[in-house]
Write an enzyme that holds these catalytic residues in place. Structure first.
Site, PDB file in Angstrom:
ATOM      1  N   GLY A   1       0.836  -1.207   0.000  1.00 17.18           N
ATOM      2  CA  GLY A   1       0.000   0.000   0.000  1.00 17.18           C
ATOM      3  C   GLY A   1       0.867   1.252   0.000  1.00 17.18           C
TER       4      GLY A   1
ATOM      5  N   GLY B   1       0.046  -9.522  -6.911  1.00 18.12           N
ATOM      6  CA  GLY B   1       1.061  -9.833  -7.916  1.00 18.12           C
ATOM      7  C   GLY B   1       1.389 -11.310  -7.902  1.00 18.12           C
TER       8      GLY B   1
ATOM      9  NE  ARG C   1     -26.433  13.063  16.544  1.00 15.19           N
ATOM     10  CZ  ARG C   1     -26.750  13.664  15.410  1.00 15.19           C
ATOM     11  NH1 ARG C   1     -25.844  14.304  14.724  1.00 15.19           N
ATOM     12  NH2 ARG C   1     -27.981  13.609  14.969  1.00 15.19           N
TER      13      ARG C   1
ATOM     14  N   GLY D   1       4.965  -7.174   4.041  1.00 14.62           N
ATOM     15  CA  GLY D   1       4.790  -8.068   2.888  1.00 14.62           C
ATOM     16  C   GLY D   1       5.882  -7.879   1.855  1.00 14.62           C
TER      17      GLY D   1
ATOM     18  CG  MET E   1      -6.886   2.638   7.610  1.00 15.73           C
ATOM     19  SD  MET E   1      -5.969   2.966   6.092  1.00 15.73           S
ATOM     20  CE  MET E   1      -7.186   2.494   4.866  1.00 15.73           C
TER      21      MET E   1
ATOM     22  CG  ASP F   1      -0.756  -0.157   9.266  1.00 16.01           C
ATOM     23  OD1 ASP F   1      -1.639   0.716   9.156  1.00 16.01           O
ATOM     24  OD2 ASP F   1      -0.661  -1.134   8.505  1.00 16.01           O
TER      25      ASP F   1
ATOM     26  NE  ARG G   1     -26.423  10.477  13.286  1.00 10.45           N
ATOM     27  CZ  ARG G   1     -27.522  10.162  13.991  1.00 10.45           C
ATOM     28  NH1 ARG G   1     -27.513   9.134  14.817  1.00 10.45           N
ATOM     29  NH2 ARG G   1     -28.624  10.881  13.870  1.00 10.45           N
TER      30      ARG G   1
ATOM     31  NE  ARG H   1      -0.924  -4.504   8.093  1.00  4.70           N
ATOM     32  CZ  ARG H   1      -0.003  -5.326   7.674  1.00  4.70           C
ATOM     33  NH1 ARG H   1      -0.326  -6.353   6.921  1.00  4.70           N
ATOM     34  NH2 ARG H   1       1.260  -5.141   7.980  1.00  4.70           N
TER      35      ARG H   1
HETATM   36  O1  F6P Z   1      -1.122  -1.259   5.954  1.00  6.70           O
HETATM   37  C1  F6P Z   1      -1.606  -0.018   5.574  1.00  6.70           C
HETATM   38  C2  F6P Z   1      -3.119  -0.036   5.454  1.00  6.70           C
HETATM   39  O2  F6P Z   1      -3.552   1.273   5.134  1.00  6.70           O
HETATM   40  C3  F6P Z   1      -3.838  -0.565   6.687  1.00  6.70           C
HETATM   41  O3  F6P Z   1      -3.912   0.372   7.737  1.00  6.70           O
HETATM   42  C4  F6P Z   1      -5.176  -0.950   6.093  1.00  6.70           C
HETATM   43  O4  F6P Z   1      -5.792  -1.983   6.830  1.00  6.70           O
HETATM   44  C5  F6P Z   1      -4.789  -1.449   4.727  1.00  6.70           C
HETATM   45  O5  F6P Z   1      -3.519  -0.907   4.417  1.00  6.70           O
HETATM   46  C6  F6P Z   1      -5.765  -1.081   3.638  1.00  6.70           C
HETATM   47  O6  F6P Z   1      -5.352  -1.702   2.476  1.00  6.70           O
HETATM   48  P1  F6P Z   1      -5.936  -1.355   1.032  1.00  6.70           P
HETATM   49  O7  F6P Z   1      -5.286  -0.088   0.568  1.00  6.70           O
HETATM   50  O8  F6P Z   1      -5.555  -2.537   0.226  1.00  6.70           O
HETATM   51  O9  F6P Z   1      -7.407  -1.183   1.181  1.00  6.70           O
END
Ligand code: F6P
Length: 354
Positions: free
Chosen positions: A10, A75, A168, A110, A175, A133, A270, A177
């Site tokens: 990413g 890939g 509220r 990865g 994000m 992350d 919300r 992970r």
């Molecule tokens: O690892 C970076 C990240 O932005 C994570 O925080 C999130 O879970 C994931 O990639 C989202 O991946 P994609 O861009 O494939 O939706």
């Protein structure tokens, strides 16, 4: 001598700053020729996706988000989470054929796993860690994290006024992970009332108690920062289609609403999901500097022929470590660490309170 550069996985704000810095050091100081490989490791298999990078081409890149080289987290080198060894061997062959005397791979867990496999197949690889992350164990910070925090903290700031106006409960999903770094930092920076992170499984009762306590104290609104990877005690992470994390805040909102109704509590809830906004836009100054230092240090590693190594930040110093050590060990938030403890002392709840 010929240097290749590719970005994998990413994107993260700061990738272009790494490309710029590595290219500048390689051309100006090392007198190497530099090529950019498009769309991550996939570009290695296509001559048309390998293009020269010159000084004019990297001009103006410092402040630009994304990656000029393109990237992908799909890939032929990985299938169902497993390395395809024949394809890795083919990619290593292609690196030779392309005439690369060194290849800088900028990526997260990865991509660095693939980088290590390529190195084991004899490819001259140097790694640069990247992820918003901040979950790589060998480096204190990765670039992209600070920019993501900026977006998330600003969102928490903005939600305060509207939450307060309507009394509220606002949940904001961020994000990260399987780790809670973005949620924890953005929650502290934005003054969240509750932060839910993967490292501290929560219960709806505890979250509801935190909200009730605030209500009783006169603050009739609550802001809850929810890490996408968090889960209830004895529960599971929430995934969207294609196995991507996401949607847990909506689940928490539903469960909280059901619990409130059971208790005869009438409270508006919300949900806001920040998603890829956290990865877009211009990198912060911190990320630009870190990415630049990583890029420059990676070019130096290439000059020294330190294949199979990567750069990392420890304290204020850029250090070198082997890629093999870096992969596989997630850096998690310590549930008993100083940051969590200080947040608790400030009155922030984690939903794990008994
Ligand atoms: O690892 C970076 C990240 O932005 C994570 O925080 C999130 O879970 C994931 O990639 C989202 O991946 P994609 O861009 O494939 O939706």
């Amino acid at each position: 001598m010929r240097l290749g550069i590719l970005t994998g996985g990413g994107d993260a704000p700061g990738l272009n700053a790494v490309i710029r810095a590595a290219t500048r050091v390689a051309i100006r100081k090392l007198k190497w020729e530099v090529c950019g490989v498009e769309d991550g490791f996939e570009g290695l298999f296509d001559d048309n996706m390998v293009k020269p990078l010159t000084l004019p081409m990297v001009r103006g890149l410092l402040s630009r988000g994304g990656t000029i080289l393109g990237t992908t987290n799909r890939g032929r080198l990985v299938t169902k989470g497993q390395l395809v060894q024949e394809q890795v061997a083919a990619a290593a062959e292609r690196i030779k054929k392309l005439g690369f005397d060194g290849l800088i791979v900028i990526g997260g867990d990865g991509s660095l796993t693939i980088a290590q496999a390529l190195y084991e197949h004899g490819a001259p690889i140097v790694g640069v860690p990247k992820t918003i992350d901040n979950d790589l164990s060998v480096t204190d910070y990765t670039f992209g994290f600070d920019t993501a925090l900026q977006v998330a903290a600003e969102a928490v700031d903005n939600l305060h006024t509207t939450a307060e106006s309507h009394d509220r409960v606002m949940l904001v999903e961020v994000m990260g992970r399987h780790v809670g770094w973005i949620a924890l930092h953005a929650g502290i920076a934005g003054g969240a009332d509750v932060i839910l992170i993967p490292e501290l499984p929560f219960s709806i009762e505890a979250v509801a108690r935190a909200i009730a306590e605030r209500d009783e104290a006169g603050a009739k609104f609550s802001i809850i920062v929810v890490a996408e990877g968090c889960r209830p005690r004895n529960g599971y992470e929430v995934y969207q289609a294609q196995g991507r994390l996401g949607g847990v805040a909506a689940r928490v909102a539903e469960d909280l609403d059901a619990y409130h109704r059971q208790q005869g509590i009438d409270k508006d809830i919300r949900v806001v999901v920040l998603g890829h906004l956290q990865r877009g836009g211009s990198p912060t100054v911190f990320d630009r500097v870190l990415a630049t230092r990583f890029g420059a240090a990676a070019a130096e590693l290439v000059a020294q022929g330190q294949w199979g190594h990567m750069v990392a930040l420890q304290g204020t110093k850029i250090i070198t470590t082997d890629i093999a050590t870096a992969i596989g060990a997630l850096k998690r938030v310590s549930p008993t660490g100083q940051l969590v403890q200080q947040a608790r002392d400030l009155g922030i709840y984690f939903g794990d309170e008994s």
